[in-house]
Design a protein around this motif. Sequence first.
Motif, mmCIF file in Angstrom:
data_model
loop_
_atom_site.group_PDB
_atom_site.id
_atom_site.type_symbol
_atom_site.label_atom_id
_atom_site.label_comp_id
_atom_site.label_asym_id
_atom_site.label_seq_id
_atom_site.Cartn_x
_atom_site.Cartn_y
_atom_site.Cartn_z
ATOM 1 N N GLN A 317 -50.109 -5.062 32.303
ATOM 2 C CA GLN A 317 -49.083 -5.164 31.263
ATOM 3 C C GLN A 317 -48.190 -3.923 31.288
ATOM 4 O O GLN A 317 -48.663 -2.807 31.483
ATOM 5 C CB GLN A 317 -49.736 -5.270 29.876
ATOM 6 N N LEU A 318 -46.913 -4.137 31.101
ATOM 7 C CA LEU A 318 -45.947 -3.040 31.010
ATOM 8 C C LEU A 318 -45.347 -3.011 29.612
ATOM 9 O O LEU A 318 -44.960 -4.052 29.076
ATOM 10 C CB LEU A 318 -44.836 -3.221 32.042
ATOM 11 N N LYS A 319 -45.266 -1.837 29.024
ATOM 12 C CA LYS A 319 -44.655 -1.682 27.707
ATOM 13 C C LYS A 319 -43.178 -1.311 27.869
ATOM 14 O O LYS A 319 -42.833 -0.443 28.672
ATOM 15 C CB LYS A 319 -45.363 -0.585 26.906
ATOM 16 N N VAL A 320 -42.317 -1.972 27.122
ATOM 17 C CA VAL A 320 -40.892 -1.664 27.168
ATOM 18 C C VAL A 320 -40.339 -1.532 25.754
ATOM 19 O O VAL A 320 -40.845 -2.141 24.815
ATOM 20 C CB VAL A 320 -40.096 -2.750 27.930
ATOM 21 N N ASP A 321 -39.329 -0.709 25.629
ATOM 22 C CA ASP A 321 -38.628 -0.524 24.349
ATOM 23 C C ASP A 321 -37.180 -0.955 24.559
ATOM 24 O O ASP A 321 -36.362 -0.179 25.061
ATOM 25 C CB ASP A 321 -38.715 0.944 23.926
ATOM 26 N N VAL A 322 -36.865 -2.173 24.202
ATOM 27 C CA VAL A 322 -35.557 -2.766 24.489
ATOM 28 C C VAL A 322 -35.004 -3.426 23.237
ATOM 29 O O VAL A 322 -35.713 -4.132 22.520
ATOM 30 C CB VAL A 322 -35.648 -3.805 25.624
ATOM 31 N N ARG A 323 -33.720 -3.180 22.986
ATOM 32 C CA ARG A 323 -33.038 -3.925 21.925
ATOM 33 C C ARG A 323 -32.330 -5.118 22.552
ATOM 34 O O ARG A 323 -31.640 -4.979 23.557
ATOM 35 C CB ARG A 323 -32.004 -3.046 21.222
ATOM 36 N N ILE A 324 -32.474 -6.280 21.932
ATOM 37 C CA ILE A 324 -31.879 -7.508 22.457
ATOM 38 C C ILE A 324 -30.594 -7.844 21.705
ATOM 39 O O ILE A 324 -30.580 -7.922 20.473
ATOM 40 C CB ILE A 324 -32.848 -8.698 22.357
ATOM 41 N N ILE A 325 -29.529 -8.027 22.460
ATOM 42 C CA ILE A 325 -28.303 -8.613 21.938
ATOM 43 C C ILE A 325 -28.071 -9.896 22.731
ATOM 44 O O ILE A 325 -28.015 -9.862 23.966
ATOM 45 C CB ILE A 325 -27.099 -7.672 22.091
ATOM 46 N N ALA A 326 -27.997 -11.012 22.055
ATOM 47 C CA ALA A 326 -27.807 -12.302 22.718
ATOM 48 C C ALA A 326 -26.474 -12.893 22.290
ATOM 49 O O ALA A 326 -25.949 -12.583 21.218
ATOM 50 C CB ALA A 326 -28.942 -13.256 22.385
ATOM 51 N N ALA A 327 -25.933 -13.740 23.129
ATOM 52 C CA ALA A 327 -24.651 -14.394 22.828
ATOM 53 C C ALA A 327 -24.702 -15.836 23.275
ATOM 54 O O ALA A 327 -25.388 -16.186 24.248
ATOM 55 C CB ALA A 327 -23.496 -13.663 23.526
ATOM 56 N N THR A 328 -23.976 -16.686 22.566
ATOM 57 C CA THR A 328 -23.932 -18.099 22.918
ATOM 58 C C THR A 328 -22.653 -18.744 22.383
ATOM 59 O O THR A 328 -22.116 -18.304 21.367
ATOM 60 C CB THR A 328 -25.147 -18.859 22.350
#
Length: 505
Positions: A317-328
């Motif tokens: 398992q890899l830990k990541v710190d990411v903010r998600i911005i999604a568009a549609t």
Amino acid sequence: MPLSFENIAALALEMQHGLASHDRFNRMIGIIHRLFLCDATALLRYELQSFRPLAIAGLAPDVMGRRFRIDAHPRFEAIARAGDVVRFPAESDLPDPYDGLIPESPALHVHACIGLPLFYGQTLMGALTLDAIAADQFSGYSDDELRFVASLAATALNNALLLEQLEKSATPYIPSPRSHDSNIAEEMIGESSVMQILRKEIAVVAPSDLNVLITGNTGTGKELVAQSLHQQSQRASKPMIYLNCAALPESVAESELFGHVKGAFTGAVKDRAGKFELADGGTLFLDEIGELPLTLQAKLLRVLQYGDLQRVGEDRQLKVDVRIIAATNVDLKQSVINGSFRSDLYHRLSVFPLHVPTLQERGADIVLLAGFFCERCRAKFGIKHLSVSKAARDLLLAYDWPGNARELEHAIYRAAMMAQAEAVNDDVSLQPQHFSLSGSEAPAHIMAVNHDTPMQSLKDAQLQFQRDYILRAYNASDRKWALCARILEIDPGNLHRLAKKLGIK
């Protein structure tokens, strides 16, 4: 004539009086415009190696949307580097950036022009430009008087910008380092009420780590909103990674998102980090999120919930710190009802939804954007002066723009190419006939029909139009097929085949 004490006192009082109101810059420039009897006056802010108009008088409205890079405009470069009053000779060889942009006065070959750089300490904040058709209009004013006006304007501008910063949001704002490369981050152009609301919403949510779902029609500028969110966040020093979910083949989608290890599948010749790893500490922008396959939606949900992921072919398992911005550009609520999008993922993504208005909803922003695209187009095509006629502005305002800002940009580029091909000198003006806007509800006074054209079948008329249009594009691109294809936005191979079919080649 010299400035009187009464004029100076009135100028100082009026400049400070309007600072708390929305029209503070217009008030400032209006006073100076009247005081010096200018034909054109502009207050500009200096940022990113460019001058951005804050208020104008006597200039075409599209000037407010233009961004004048100093490396493309010698007069602005001279002002930026001078450090003092700049009086340009009436017959200066340096091209004037406002040439063709003063209504009823298309040529500025001989005129009075003064540039006043505005400093706060040693920092260049902006500039004040004064132009008059009469070559001796400003000869009666001394440099000391002009320096005093510049000092007042600089102080007022600095105070206004500070107040403007405070008015934007009560949320603490963390400034991010901004690049001088205009290709890295683009500005959201527009002053309409819907755009002001959108900017305020961005300022509120940007400093947080909340996931954001950006909705809006195709071509409205959702990616610009995502860039603005990232730039105003605490993650601005880290990368924003882009992924278009609609262009993601399902066979490689998992690897693109989460990465893979060597030997995980045929063709995996080495370990490869996915988009989540690349965005660690920063922002991941998932464009067209509604097109993400259902199988991947569950795995994406897990990363959002727990912050860990697995590369394809690996158990660790890899830990990541990411903010998600999604568009549609689709209705995700309806997709949830239809079963093509997971309900739990939708709620995870839409913690703070932002809607980008259509261009039709933005009214006069169309003119500002036209000016912005004109300036970019002018530099790209090597056009000395590029303006938009009033009739053309009326046409642009009357059209409904189903393709939004992206369609407007392409329309400006095509029109500039056509106008350049017809121009007899370096002054190119966009007219209604240079635009091909299907379904346009243009005002009657700018519509024209050539009644001398012989009647023929619709098919023959279409072929004739294609032939003429491609020939004009070919000639305007210095008879280079590759450039012609880029301008027409068509595959070069298809263009060659079409040209042969039409008898051009």
